[in-house]
Motif scaffolding. Structure first.
Motif, mmCIF file in Angstrom:
data_model
loop_
_atom_site.group_PDB
_atom_site.id
_atom_site.type_symbol
_atom_site.label_atom_id
_atom_site.label_comp_id
_atom_site.label_asym_id
_atom_site.label_seq_id
_atom_site.Cartn_x
_atom_site.Cartn_y
_atom_site.Cartn_z
ATOM 1 N N LEU A 320 0.832 -1.206 0.000
ATOM 2 C CA LEU A 320 0.000 0.000 0.000
ATOM 3 C C LEU A 320 0.866 1.256 0.000
ATOM 4 C CD1 LEU A 320 -2.734 -1.165 2.536
ATOM 5 C CD2 LEU A 320 -3.118 -0.606 0.127
ATOM 6 N N ILE A 321 1.922 1.249 0.805
ATOM 7 C CA ILE A 321 2.799 2.424 0.873
ATOM 8 C C ILE A 321 3.491 2.643 -0.473
ATOM 9 C CG2 ILE A 321 4.900 3.341 1.935
ATOM 10 C CD1 ILE A 321 3.999 2.009 4.560
ATOM 11 N N ALA A 322 3.826 1.561 -1.146
ATOM 12 C CA ALA A 322 4.564 1.663 -2.412
ATOM 13 C C ALA A 322 3.764 2.392 -3.487
ATOM 14 C CB ALA A 322 4.954 0.267 -2.899
ATOM 15 N N THR A 323 2.453 2.418 -3.384
ATOM 16 C CA THR A 323 1.642 3.106 -4.403
ATOM 17 C C THR A 323 1.769 4.618 -4.337
ATOM 18 O OG1 THR A 323 -0.339 3.304 -3.025
ATOM 19 C CG2 THR A 323 -0.036 1.233 -4.249
ATOM 20 N N LEU A 359 10.128 0.627 9.673
ATOM 21 C CA LEU A 359 9.236 1.144 8.636
ATOM 22 C C LEU A 359 9.364 2.666 8.521
ATOM 23 C CD1 LEU A 359 7.008 0.169 6.657
ATOM 24 C CD2 LEU A 359 5.333 0.740 8.436
ATOM 25 N N ARG A 360 9.405 3.342 9.668
ATOM 26 C CA ARG A 360 9.576 4.788 9.675
ATOM 27 C C ARG A 360 10.910 5.188 9.023
ATOM 28 N NH1 ARG A 360 7.061 8.554 12.908
ATOM 29 N NH2 ARG A 360 5.161 7.887 13.988
ATOM 30 N N GLU A 361 11.943 4.401 9.333
ATOM 31 C CA GLU A 361 13.257 4.721 8.798
ATOM 32 C C GLU A 361 13.276 4.582 7.276
ATOM 33 O OE1 GLU A 361 17.924 3.291 9.327
ATOM 34 O OE2 GLU A 361 16.332 2.458 10.601
ATOM 35 N N ARG A 362 12.634 3.540 6.768
ATOM 36 C CA ARG A 362 12.629 3.309 5.325
ATOM 37 C C ARG A 362 11.888 4.402 4.561
ATOM 38 N NH1 ARG A 362 11.216 -2.006 6.629
ATOM 39 N NH2 ARG A 362 9.158 -1.749 5.672
ATOM 40 N N HIS A 363 10.876 4.970 5.231
ATOM 41 C CA HIS A 363 10.023 5.937 4.532
ATOM 42 C C HIS A 363 10.120 7.335 5.138
ATOM 43 C CE1 HIS A 363 8.238 2.653 2.289
ATOM 44 N NE2 HIS A 363 8.045 1.986 3.438
ATOM 45 N N ALA A 364 11.270 7.646 5.689
ATOM 46 C CA ALA A 364 11.460 8.942 6.357
ATOM 47 C C ALA A 364 11.285 10.112 5.404
ATOM 48 C CB ALA A 364 12.842 8.989 7.011
ATOM 49 N N ARG A 365 11.486 9.879 4.105
ATOM 50 C CA ARG A 365 11.371 10.961 3.138
ATOM 51 C C ARG A 365 9.953 11.097 2.569
ATOM 52 N NH1 ARG A 365 16.931 11.690 -0.223
ATOM 53 N NH2 ARG A 365 18.381 11.320 1.508
ATOM 54 N N ARG A 372 0.854 10.887 8.920
ATOM 55 C CA ARG A 372 -0.242 9.975 9.244
ATOM 56 C C ARG A 372 0.155 9.060 10.398
ATOM 57 N NH1 ARG A 372 -1.311 11.329 4.045
ATOM 58 N NH2 ARG A 372 -3.486 11.154 3.288
ATOM 59 N N PHE A 373 1.398 8.575 10.386
ATOM 60 C CA PHE A 373 1.890 7.732 11.495
ATOM 61 C C PHE A 373 1.826 8.493 12.812
ATOM 62 C CE2 PHE A 373 4.916 5.003 8.658
ATOM 63 C CZ PHE A 373 3.827 4.368 8.118
ATOM 64 N N ASP A 374 2.261 9.759 12.770
ATOM 65 C CA ASP A 374 2.297 10.558 14.001
ATOM 66 C C ASP A 374 0.889 10.799 14.527
ATOM 67 O OD1 ASP A 374 5.035 10.675 13.823
ATOM 68 O OD2 ASP A 374 5.069 12.672 12.863
ATOM 69 N N ARG A 375 -0.034 11.156 13.630
ATOM 70 C CA ARG A 375 -1.405 11.431 14.066
ATOM 71 C C ARG A 375 -2.083 10.190 14.599
ATOM 72 N NH1 ARG A 375 -4.375 12.731 9.912
ATOM 73 N NH2 ARG A 375 -2.848 12.959 8.234
ATOM 74 N N ALA A 376 -1.714 9.019 14.089
ATOM 75 C CA ALA A 376 -2.304 7.761 14.579
ATOM 76 C C ALA A 376 -1.512 7.189 15.756
ATOM 77 C CB ALA A 376 -2.344 6.752 13.447
ATOM 78 N N ARG A 377 -0.423 7.887 16.142
ATOM 79 C CA ARG A 377 0.418 7.457 17.264
ATOM 80 C C ARG A 377 0.975 6.052 17.024
ATOM 81 N NH1 ARG A 377 -2.842 9.813 22.576
ATOM 82 N NH2 ARG A 377 -2.786 12.018 21.915
ATOM 83 N N LEU A 378 1.483 5.841 15.854
ATOM 84 C CA LEU A 378 2.076 4.545 15.487
ATOM 85 C C LEU A 378 3.582 4.624 15.719
ATOM 86 C CD1 LEU A 378 0.115 3.873 12.169
ATOM 87 C CD2 LEU A 378 -0.077 2.586 14.318
ATOM 88 N N ASP A 379 3.990 4.092 16.851
ATOM 89 C CA ASP A 379 5.416 4.093 17.221
ATOM 90 C C ASP A 379 5.912 2.677 17.470
ATOM 91 O OD1 ASP A 379 5.715 6.964 17.201
ATOM 92 O OD2 ASP A 379 4.551 6.973 19.069
#
Length: 379
Positions: A320-323, A359-365, A372-379
């Motif tokens: 999904l992220i790759a799209t 996952l965060r590291e791979r998609h930091a850019r 979206r991760f931050d707003r959903a509190r996905l840590d």
């Protein structure tokens, strides 16, 4: 908010003469005038006439409304069908008054709402829906008069110890026109409900042709002659209602007993409102609990399915992220939240945190995704 006022008058018993229509035209150059009506609305200015005077001279019914919350309904009946003393017994305040001319009685009912009028409708259909109450009243149905008295009670225009007038039958089930009037005047439904408790059901009495024939034969010849004269003079508007009232006798009212007071009715209405509110809260709570339980059950079932192969779900997240499409980012977040909940349930939150960090590291850019991760509190 711009001003808006609507005036409608109708003549029911006798058509307006050409002279009378000319008199109305002299007052309003843009009013819609016919042999039986006057209609006009104003966004600037106002009617340059007193509606009460027009009711005395020309019309049998009047409806007025303004978008700042004012509503008014007036009704004119011959004194032969409505005694002025009867009208004044029920119309006892600023919200409901009455006055008599040499030939007629005029009822004047008003409703005000300081919050303004947010309800809009086809105004020209509103009076048509209400005006049949005139024939009902002429036929001996006093529910309209009781509603007028109740309006004064609702607006606190009577002393608490003021005794109510006789309660007419059928108050618990109003006719369509009476309900339309009650709605127009904003009569409180709880107050109407407690008032109708002592009202007997309205007995529908459709006379047979044989009964009517016997009754007509028993009428004095002078009365029959008067009916024919009135019919030929064009006064048939309320004639049927008058005759049926005579046929049926007096209107149905509650049996003699201790009348309630205005204060008792108001207290009972407030109690009924409080009970309704409590029931509504209980229903809302039960419905919310049901929804929460259903959502919990659905979530548990979804987590059970996810637990069978969490690796596959992590793979779906990557796809999904790759799209790089916003809607797929949102879908990925939903799956990650489920994975997080599963990790908490299974005691594997640290393993989840490690994968989330990678996952965060791979998609930091990808700032949109990270936001979206931050707003959903996905840590």
């Amino acid at each position: 908010m711009s001003e808006y006022q609507y005036y409608e008058f109708v003549a029911l018993d006798q058509a307006l003469t050409v002279k009378q229509q000319g008199e109305l035209r002299a007052v309003s150059s843009r009013g819609r005038i016919t042999s039986s009506s006057f209609v006009n609305d104003y966004q600037w200015g106002d009617l340059k006439a007193d509606p009460a005077k027009w009711m005395e001279r020309y019309f049998d019914a009047h409806l007025y409304l303004a978008n700042w919350g004012s509503r008014r309904f007036m009704l004119r009946l011959p004194r032969t069908v409505l005694d002025p003393a009867t009208a004044s017994r029920f119309c006892v305040g600023d919200s409901a008054g009455s006055f008599a001319t040499r030939t007629h009685v005029v009822l004047d009912l008003r409703s005000e709402d300081e919050d303004g009028d947010e309800e809009w409708w086809d105004e020209e259909e509103r009076l048509a829906a209400i005006v049949p109450v005139r024939a009902e009243l002429a036929g001996g149905d006093r529910r309209l008069l009781y509603l007028a008295w109740l309006l004064c009670v609702q607006n606190r225009e009577l002393d608490d110890d003021e005794a109510e007038p006789p309660v007419p039958a059928g108050l618990a089930k109003l006719s369509g026109p009476l309900q339309a009037l009650a709605d127009f005047l904003r009569i409180d439904s709880d107050l109407l409900a407690v008032a109708s408790v002592v009202s007997r059901p309205l007995t529908e009495r459709a006379p047979s042709a044989a009964d009517l024939r016997r009754w007509v034969k028993g009428l004095p010849t002078a009365d029959k002659d008067e009916v024919l004269v009135r019919l030929l003079r064009g006064e048939a508007g309320l004639l049927r209602s008058e005759l049926l009232r005579q046929f049926h006798g007096t209107a149905q009212e509650n049996p003699a007993g201790e009348p309630r007071t205005a204060g008792e009715l108001l207290t009972a209405a407030e109690d009924r409102w409080a009970v309704r509110q409590q029931r509504a809260r209980e229903k809302e709570t039960a419905e919310r609990t049901r929804r929460e339980e259903a959502a919990t059950a659905d979530r548990a079932q979804r987590l059970n399915e996810l637990a069978r192969n969490p690796v596959r779900v992590w793979g779906q997240v990557d796809e999904l992220i790759a799209t790089k499409r916003p809607k797929d980012y949102d879908a990925a977040v939903v799956l990650l939240l489920d994975l997080q909940a599963l990790a908490v349930r299974e005691g594997e939150i640290f393993e989840y945190a490690e994968q989330m960090a990678r996952l965060r590291e791979r998609h930091a850019r990808k700032p949109s995704l990270i936001d979206r991760f931050d707003r959903a509190r996905l840590d």
